[in-house]
Scaffold this motif. Structure first.
Motif, PDB file in Angstrom:
ATOM      1  N   VAL A   1      27.570  54.834  40.726  1.00  0.00           N
ATOM      2  CA  VAL A   1      26.060  54.937  41.226  1.00  0.00           C
ATOM      3  C   VAL A   1      25.403  53.796  41.015  1.00  0.00           C
ATOM      4  CG1 VAL A   1      24.167  56.391  41.007  1.00  0.00           C
ATOM      5  CG2 VAL A   1      26.488  57.353  41.517  1.00  0.00           C
ATOM      6  N   LEU A   2      25.414  53.528  39.717  1.00  0.00           N
ATOM      7  CA  LEU A   2      24.818  52.232  39.231  1.00  0.00           C
ATOM      8  C   LEU A   2      25.078  50.873  39.726  1.00  0.00           C
ATOM      9  CD1 LEU A   2      24.603  53.183  35.194  1.00  0.00           C
ATOM     10  CD2 LEU A   2      22.795  53.203  37.092  1.00  0.00           C
ATOM     11  N   ILE A   3      26.477  50.809  40.282  1.00  0.00           N
ATOM     12  CA  ILE A   3      26.811  49.595  40.919  1.00  0.00           C
ATOM     13  C   ILE A   3      26.196  49.542  42.239  1.00  0.00           C
ATOM     14  CG2 ILE A   3      28.767  48.569  41.909  1.00  0.00           C
ATOM     15  CD1 ILE A   3      30.369  49.537  39.353  1.00  0.00           C
ATOM     16  N   ILE A   4      26.032  50.571  42.866  1.00  0.00           N
ATOM     17  CA  ILE A   4      25.500  50.759  44.336  1.00  0.00           C
ATOM     18  C   ILE A   4      24.170  50.394  44.496  1.00  0.00           C
ATOM     19  CG2 ILE A   4      25.120  52.152  46.489  1.00  0.00           C
ATOM     20  CD1 ILE A   4      27.935  53.676  45.563  1.00  0.00           C
ATOM     21  N   ILE A   5      23.419  51.136  43.349  1.00  0.00           N
ATOM     22  CA  ILE A   5      21.963  50.809  43.097  1.00  0.00           C
ATOM     23  C   ILE A   5      21.821  49.358  43.253  1.00  0.00           C
ATOM     24  CG2 ILE A   5      20.144  51.311  42.087  1.00  0.00           C
ATOM     25  CD1 ILE A   5      21.012  54.388  41.588  1.00  0.00           C
ATOM     26  N   PHE A   6      22.356  48.748  41.895  1.00  0.00           N
ATOM     27  CA  PHE A   6      22.146  47.096  41.885  1.00  0.00           C
ATOM     28  C   PHE A   6      22.453  46.184  42.846  1.00  0.00           C
ATOM     29  CE2 PHE A   6      21.968  49.138  37.286  1.00  0.00           C
ATOM     30  CZ  PHE A   6      20.660  49.538  37.413  1.00  0.00           C
ATOM     31  N   ALA A   7      23.412  46.825  43.449  1.00  0.00           N
ATOM     32  CA  ALA A   7      24.122  45.784  44.541  1.00  0.00           C
ATOM     33  C   ALA A   7      23.367  45.855  45.713  1.00  0.00           C
ATOM     34  CB  ALA A   7      25.350  46.056  44.863  1.00  0.00           C
ATOM     35  N   LEU A   8      22.738  47.046  46.028  1.00  0.00           N
ATOM     36  CA  LEU A   8      21.506  47.030  47.043  1.00  0.00           C
ATOM     37  C   LEU A   8      20.105  46.405  46.614  1.00  0.00           C
ATOM     38  CD1 LEU A   8      21.706  50.832  48.093  1.00  0.00           C
ATOM     39  CD2 LEU A   8      22.370  48.789  49.529  1.00  0.00           C
ATOM     40  N   ARG A   9      19.839  46.404  45.354  1.00  0.00           N
ATOM     41  CA  ARG A   9      18.669  45.483  44.787  1.00  0.00           C
ATOM     42  C   ARG A   9      18.889  43.997  44.956  1.00  0.00           C
ATOM     43  NH1 ARG A   9      15.700  42.104  43.484  1.00  0.00           N
ATOM     44  NH2 ARG A   9      14.342  42.180  41.923  1.00  0.00           N
ATOM     45  N   LEU A  10      20.280  43.812  44.612  1.00  0.00           N
ATOM     46  CA  LEU A  10      20.607  42.123  44.903  1.00  0.00           C
ATOM     47  C   LEU A  10      20.626  41.738  46.395  1.00  0.00           C
ATOM     48  CD1 LEU A  10      21.529  39.868  43.244  1.00  0.00           C
ATOM     49  CD2 LEU A  10      23.860  40.632  43.773  1.00  0.00           C
ATOM     50  N   MET A  11      20.914  42.787  47.259  1.00  0.00           N
ATOM     51  CA  MET A  11      21.096  42.291  48.817  1.00  0.00           C
ATOM     52  C   MET A  11      19.691  42.247  49.212  1.00  0.00           C
ATOM     53  SD  MET A  11      24.167  44.136  50.557  1.00  0.00           S
ATOM     54  CE  MET A  11      24.092  45.981  49.944  1.00  0.00           C
ATOM     55  N   LEU A  12      18.730  43.268  48.736  1.00  0.00           N
ATOM     56  CA  LEU A  12      17.490  43.165  49.194  1.00  0.00           C
ATOM     57  C   LEU A  12      16.751  41.987  48.711  1.00  0.00           C
ATOM     58  CD1 LEU A  12      16.351  46.983  48.847  1.00  0.00           C
ATOM     59  CD2 LEU A  12      16.754  45.731  50.861  1.00  0.00           C
ATOM     60  N   GLY A  13      16.970  41.516  47.365  1.00  0.00           N
ATOM     61  CA  GLY A  13      16.395  40.357  47.025  1.00  0.00           C
ATOM     62  C   GLY A  13      17.086  38.885  47.490  1.00  0.00           C
ATOM     63  N   GLY A  14      17.940  39.100  48.189  1.00  0.00           N
ATOM     64  CA  GLY A  14      18.456  37.756  49.066  1.00  0.00           C
ATOM     65  C   GLY A  14      19.535  37.421  48.286  1.00  0.00           C
ATOM     66  N   GLY A  15      19.986  37.985  46.777  1.00  0.00           N
ATOM     67  CA  GLY A  15      20.758  37.458  46.066  1.00  0.00           C
ATOM     68  C   GLY A  15      20.492  36.775  44.803  1.00  0.00           C
ATOM     69  N   ILE A  16      19.220  36.096  44.774  1.00  0.00           N
ATOM     70  CA  ILE A  16      18.545  35.470  43.884  1.00  0.00           C
ATOM     71  C   ILE A  16      17.466  36.058  43.102  1.00  0.00           C
ATOM     72  CG2 ILE A  16      17.255  33.388  43.340  1.00  0.00           C
ATOM     73  CD1 ILE A  16      18.813  32.171  45.720  1.00  0.00           C
ATOM     74  N   ILE A  17      16.292  36.586  43.820  1.00  0.00           N
ATOM     75  CA  ILE A  17      15.095  37.157  43.529  1.00  0.00           C
ATOM     76  C   ILE A  17      15.269  38.786  43.324  1.00  0.00           C
ATOM     77  CG2 ILE A  17      13.657  35.124  43.759  1.00  0.00           C
ATOM     78  CD1 ILE A  17      12.511  36.712  46.156  1.00  0.00           C
TER      79      ILE A  17
ATOM     80  N   LEU B   1      11.420  38.618  39.933  1.00  0.00           N
ATOM     81  CA  LEU B   1      11.812  37.034  39.522  1.00  0.00           C
ATOM     82  C   LEU B   1      12.942  37.387  38.668  1.00  0.00           C
ATOM     83  CD1 LEU B   1       8.793  35.252  39.703  1.00  0.00           C
ATOM     84  CD2 LEU B   1      10.115  35.517  41.270  1.00  0.00           C
ATOM     85  N   LEU B   2      13.343  38.691  38.229  1.00  0.00           N
ATOM     86  CA  LEU B   2      14.630  38.716  37.313  1.00  0.00           C
ATOM     87  C   LEU B   2      15.726  39.449  37.978  1.00  0.00           C
ATOM     88  CD1 LEU B   2      12.704  39.925  34.037  1.00  0.00           C
ATOM     89  CD2 LEU B   2      13.738  37.601  34.655  1.00  0.00           C
ATOM     90  N   GLY B   3      16.027  39.231  39.197  1.00  0.00           N
ATOM     91  CA  GLY B   3      16.835  39.967  40.129  1.00  0.00           C
ATOM     92  C   GLY B   3      18.088  39.085  39.706  1.00  0.00           C
ATOM     93  N   TRP B   4      18.304  37.973  39.172  1.00  0.00           N
ATOM     94  CA  TRP B   4      19.456  37.155  38.979  1.00  0.00           C
ATOM     95  C   TRP B   4      20.242  38.094  37.863  1.00  0.00           C
ATOM     96  CZ3 TRP B   4      19.584  36.090  33.834  1.00  0.00           C
ATOM     97  CH2 TRP B   4      18.321  36.004  33.307  1.00  0.00           C
ATOM     98  N   MET B   5      19.627  38.757  37.181  1.00  0.00           N
ATOM     99  CA  MET B   5      20.332  39.503  36.326  1.00  0.00           C
ATOM    100  C   MET B   5      21.346  40.483  36.737  1.00  0.00           C
ATOM    101  SD  MET B   5      17.407  40.235  33.155  1.00  0.00           S
ATOM    102  CE  MET B   5      18.688  41.336  32.336  1.00  0.00           C
ATOM    103  N   ASN B   6      20.956  40.786  38.018  1.00  0.00           N
ATOM    104  CA  ASN B   6      21.853  41.689  38.447  1.00  0.00           C
ATOM    105  C   ASN B   6      23.428  41.106  38.804  1.00  0.00           C
ATOM    106  OD1 ASN B   6      20.451  44.021  39.392  1.00  0.00           O
ATOM    107  ND2 ASN B   6      19.341  42.965  40.809  1.00  0.00           N
ATOM    108  N   TRP B   7      23.284  39.769  38.836  1.00  0.00           N
ATOM    109  CA  TRP B   7      24.675  39.204  38.269  1.00  0.00           C
ATOM    110  C   TRP B   7      25.433  39.532  37.520  1.00  0.00           C
ATOM    111  CZ3 TRP B   7      27.001  37.729  43.004  1.00  0.00           C
ATOM    112  CH2 TRP B   7      26.105  37.375  44.045  1.00  0.00           C
ATOM    113  N   MET B   8      24.867  39.893  36.248  1.00  0.00           N
ATOM    114  CA  MET B   8      25.379  40.246  34.952  1.00  0.00           C
ATOM    115  C   MET B   8      25.573  41.683  34.924  1.00  0.00           C
ATOM    116  SD  MET B   8      23.676  37.954  32.111  1.00  0.00           S
ATOM    117  CE  MET B   8      22.429  39.387  31.908  1.00  0.00           C
ATOM    118  N   VAL B   9      24.597  42.518  35.494  1.00  0.00           N
ATOM    119  CA  VAL B   9      24.755  43.959  35.171  1.00  0.00           C
ATOM    120  C   VAL B   9      25.735  44.501  36.145  1.00  0.00           C
ATOM    121  CG1 VAL B   9      23.503  45.938  35.981  1.00  0.00           C
ATOM    122  CG2 VAL B   9      22.449  44.115  34.833  1.00  0.00           C
ATOM    123  N   ILE B  10      26.168  43.797  37.375  1.00  0.00           N
ATOM    124  CA  ILE B  10      27.278  44.660  38.176  1.00  0.00           C
ATOM    125  C   ILE B  10      28.661  44.350  37.644  1.00  0.00           C
ATOM    126  CG2 ILE B  10      28.323  44.324  40.319  1.00  0.00           C
ATOM    127  CD1 ILE B  10      25.498  43.779  41.781  1.00  0.00           C
TER     128      ILE B  10
END
Length: 73
Positions: A57-73, A24-33
């Motif tokens: 490497v960090l951008i790729i990992i967090f972008a994958l996490r964002l995609m797996l969460g559907g962009g929100i969660i 439920l904090l996956g929205w933070m990836n929009w700040m981290v990337i």
């Protein structure tokens, strides 16, 4: 010197990104990337590749996490 700045930006990105892995904090990836993109840009300006590679490497990992969460969660 720019490589050291890039590595420090990468470490900040990593710390914030680890918090974003909590459910439920996956929205933070929009700040981290974007922070990682800035770090990669600074790393690209330096003569060494370590900082740039860390941020890419960090951008790729967090972008994958964002995609797996559907962009929100």
């Amino acid at each position: 010197m720019l490589n050291l700045v890039s590595i420090l930006i990468g470490l900040v990105t990593l710390a914030l990104g680890l918090v974003a892995f909590i459910p439920l904090l996956g929205w933070m990836n929009w700040m981290v990337i974007p922070i990682g993109i800035v770090g990669a840009a600074v790393g690209a300006l330096s003569s060494s590749n370590a900082g740039r590679n860390l941020n890419v490497v960090l951008i790729i990992i967090f972008a994958l996490r964002l995609m797996l969460g559907g962009g929100i969660i």
